[in-house]
Design a protein around this motif. Structure first.
Motif, short mmCIF file in Angstrom:
data_model
loop_
_atom_site.label_atom_id
_atom_site.label_comp_id
_atom_site.label_asym_id
_atom_site.label_seq_id
_atom_site.Cartn_x
_atom_site.Cartn_y
_atom_site.Cartn_z
N ARG A 88 -10.87 -18.55 5.08
CA ARG A 88 -11.52 -19.75 5.59
C ARG A 88 -12.34 -19.43 6.83
N VAL A 89 -11.74 -18.65 7.72
CA VAL A 89 -12.43 -18.28 8.96
C VAL A 89 -13.67 -17.45 8.65
N ASP A 90 -13.50 -16.44 7.82
CA ASP A 90 -14.64 -15.57 7.49
C ASP A 90 -15.75 -16.34 6.78
N ARG A 91 -15.35 -17.29 5.94
CA ARG A 91 -16.35 -18.07 5.21
C ARG A 91 -17.16 -18.95 6.17
N ALA A 92 -16.50 -19.49 7.18
CA ALA A 92 -17.21 -20.32 8.17
C ALA A 92 -18.27 -19.49 8.91
N PHE A 93 -17.90 -18.26 9.27
CA PHE A 93 -18.89 -17.39 9.91
C PHE A 93 -20.04 -17.09 8.96
N ALA A 94 -19.72 -16.87 7.68
CA ALA A 94 -20.75 -16.56 6.70
C ALA A 94 -21.68 -17.75 6.48
N TYR A 95 -21.11 -18.97 6.41
CA TYR A 95 -21.92 -20.18 6.33
C TYR A 95 -22.96 -20.19 7.45
N THR A 96 -22.47 -19.93 8.66
CA THR A 96 -23.33 -20.00 9.84
C THR A 96 -24.44 -18.97 9.77
N ARG A 97 -24.09 -17.74 9.39
CA ARG A 97 -25.10 -16.69 9.30
C ARG A 97 -26.16 -17.03 8.24
N TYR A 98 -25.72 -17.60 7.14
CA TYR A 98 -26.67 -18.00 6.09
C TYR A 98 -27.67 -19.03 6.64
N LEU A 99 -27.15 -20.04 7.34
CA LEU A 99 -28.01 -21.09 7.86
C LEU A 99 -28.99 -20.55 8.91
N VAL A 100 -28.52 -19.64 9.75
CA VAL A 100 -29.41 -19.04 10.75
C VAL A 100 -30.59 -18.35 10.07
N GLU A 101 -30.28 -17.56 9.05
CA GLU A 101 -31.34 -16.83 8.37
C GLU A 101 -32.30 -17.77 7.64
N GLU A 102 -31.76 -18.84 7.06
CA GLU A 102 -32.61 -19.80 6.37
C GLU A 102 -33.49 -20.56 7.35
N MET A 103 -32.94 -20.90 8.52
CA MET A 103 -33.74 -21.61 9.53
C MET A 103 -34.91 -20.76 10.00
N LYS A 104 -34.69 -19.48 10.11
CA LYS A 104 -35.75 -18.59 10.58
C LYS A 104 -36.88 -18.47 9.56
N LYS A 105 -36.59 -18.79 8.31
CA LYS A 105 -37.62 -18.74 7.26
C LYS A 105 -38.45 -20.01 7.21
#
Length: 517
Positions: A404-421
């Motif tokens: 659960r913890v690792d998935r929350a970090f992964a969610y965040t990283r995905y959103l950061v990369e998508e926002m930059k696009k």
């Protein structure tokens, strides 16, 4: 023993076998028989539970349903008919009440609820909460709550081991704010034990040190305990919101030179807005140098300890004297589940808070009184908060919580990369944790950065988008101004029910709701 024999034995035990009891009246009140019918109550519970399952659990986690059904306060009060009257209502009307409460409440378990530092639903934890309420126990003595006294100590011991302590003490508190208050009270008691009897006359002018990004409960605790807000010294932070240890040392020396007596440093692991983690090892060095109590408010970020990938964020937490940790946040144990943990195993927690009430803590009990843990708390009655976390942990296992913890970090990283696009999304700071803070800049403001009135116009974007999403019911996310920064969104994505489609929807919806601004 046959059923008929057992029934006769039970009837004899109650003194009512084979005869009608004579009615007894005292002060005009007839005492024969119960005041209410259990069968009616059980029927109501069964029907109400179906409403809870359908409206709060199933619809509350259904992505096709609204996150909230917004109504203005006056209208909502009128619709709910909240007034209390002298006579009760019938079965059907009460069930409708339950339905309406669920319908018009915010669905915090919804996959598109991103508004707070808690979200989502763990069904096993919810079962634990149901069972807790049904048993209606108070966790202060072994005689009243034997299962939960033992369970709480196992859970607390496990949390302490994740910090890196082989022994210690602790208790579940009604929220992280109270855990922070406990830390301050204990730190003062260790430095000036006479304060318990003599009060503020027994202590000099004290000084607390915490970062400018700390939770507001540190200041509230100082106010409640009589330390005073003026004696909470804000330590400088860097651009990420991380405490600067060198400034902490300087602040302590300065306070000493002005006649104050430092006694507590409160660091933060996972600040509320930016999600910053203070450098605990360096802060511990400063605390050891000045012989101060070192508390870590890890109410939000403590759950990173479960992750092999991310626990480095809390390096040095084992050197703390006390830790606040809220499993009801990232771990989704359900409100509320807040642990106050201590390295000390000398009994300081009980010594500081005990009142030795003889009607609860009799000294001649027939069992080991060390299991009567209630005097560690400033409360008398104390809700059972360990069962929901214990049952969830039993179902999921430590490895499942780590996922659960690792998935929350992964969610965040995905959103950061998508926002930059995408155009229009501007990060406030690169996230250290799972707090994703950003501005949405609508097309009309792009390229206008630095122009007159830009900041004022930008400050109105987040509140307007928030109003639109809430009234539409499509999702919820928080916003705030912070320090010298105008309103920005703070997105927190932790629910394991969330899919990538929900993350993409969030970005699309922000654009859709703010495109015309």
């Amino acid at each position: 023993m046959s059923n008929s024999t057992a029934s006769r034995a039970f009837a004899n035990l109650n003194g009512s076998a084979g005869r009608q009891q004579k009615a007894v009246t005292v002060d005009g009140v007839t005492l024969n028989g119960p005041l209410s019918d259990n069968r009616d109550g059980e029927r109501f519970l069964e029907d109400a539970f179906q409403i809870i399952m359908n409206e709060a659990v199933k619809k509350g986690t259904d992505v096709t349903e609204k996150v909230c059904d917004w109504k203005e306060p006056g209208k909502l009060r009128e619709m709910l008919d909240l007034e209390l009257r002298e006579t009760g209502e019938n079965h059907e009307r009460l069930l409708q009440r339950c339905h309406d409460v669920a319908k018009y409440s915010v669905k915090t378990s919804h996959p598109r609820f991103f508004n707070q530092l808690f979200a989502g639903l763990d069904h096993h934890s919810l079962a634990g909460r149901f069972l807790t309420e049904a048993l209606n126990s108070s966790q202060y003595t072994y005689e009243v709550a034997p299962v939960f006294v033992l369970m709480e100590e196992v859970v607390l011991s496990t949390l302490r081991s994740l910090i890196g302590w082989d022994s210690g003490d602790g208790i579940f508190c009604p929220g992280g704010s109270i855990s922070n208050l406990y830390a301050m009270n204990l730190a003062r008691y260790r430095a000036f034990p006479e304060v318990k009897q003599r009060g503020l006359w027994a202590v000099p002018r004290l000084a607390v040190f915490t970062s400018k990004e700390c939770h507001y409960s540190v200041g509230k605790s100082a106010s409640v305990l009589g330390v005073g807000l003026q004696n909470v010294h804000p330590v400088k932070v860097d651009e990420r919101g991380v405490m600067i240890p060198e400034d902490l040392d300087e602040q302590i020396e300065k306070a000493k030179s002005q006649g104050s007596v430092p006694f507590l440093v409160s660091a933060t692991s996972g600040t509320t807005i930016l999600g910053a983690f203070d450098p605990l090892d360096k802060i511990a060095d400063v605390c050891e140098k000045h012989k101060l109590w070192f508390h870590v408010d890890a109410a939000w970020g403590g759950s990173a300890l479960l992750s092999k990938k991310h626990k480095h964020l809390l390096k040095g937490i084992d050197r703390a004297d006390s830790v606040a940790w809220n499993p009801h946040k990232m771990l989704m144990a359900g409100l509320q589940s807040s642990a106050f943990l201590m390295k000390d195993s000398s009994g300081l927690l009980k010594q500081c808070h005990s009142a030795n009430a003889t009607y609860l803590f009799q000294q001649d009990k027939f069992y080991d009184m060390s299991y009567d843990t209630g005097d560690k708390s400033i409360q008398c009655g104390r809700k059972v908060d360990c069962l929901k976390l214990w049952l969830m942990w039993k179902a999921t296992g430590t490895l499942g919580l780590e996922q659960r913890v690792d998935r929350a970090f992964a969610y965040t990283r995905y959103l950061v990369e998508e926002m930059k696009k995408r155009g229009g999304f501007q990060l406030v700071v690169e996230p250290q944790f799972v707090n994703l803070c950003f501005w949405y800049v609508p097309p009309s403001l792009r390229g206008e950065e630095g122009s007159e009135g830009y900041q004022e116009k930008l400050s109105k974007v987040a509140p307007t988008i928030k109003e639109r999403m809430v009234k539409k019911g499509s999702m919820m996310v928080g916003y705030q101004p912070h320090q010298d920064k105008v309103n920005f969104f703070r997105l927190v994505v932790i629910s394991p029910q969330i899919t990538r489609a929900d993350l993409d929807f969030f970005l699309d919806e922000i654009e859709s709701l703010g495109r015309d601004l």
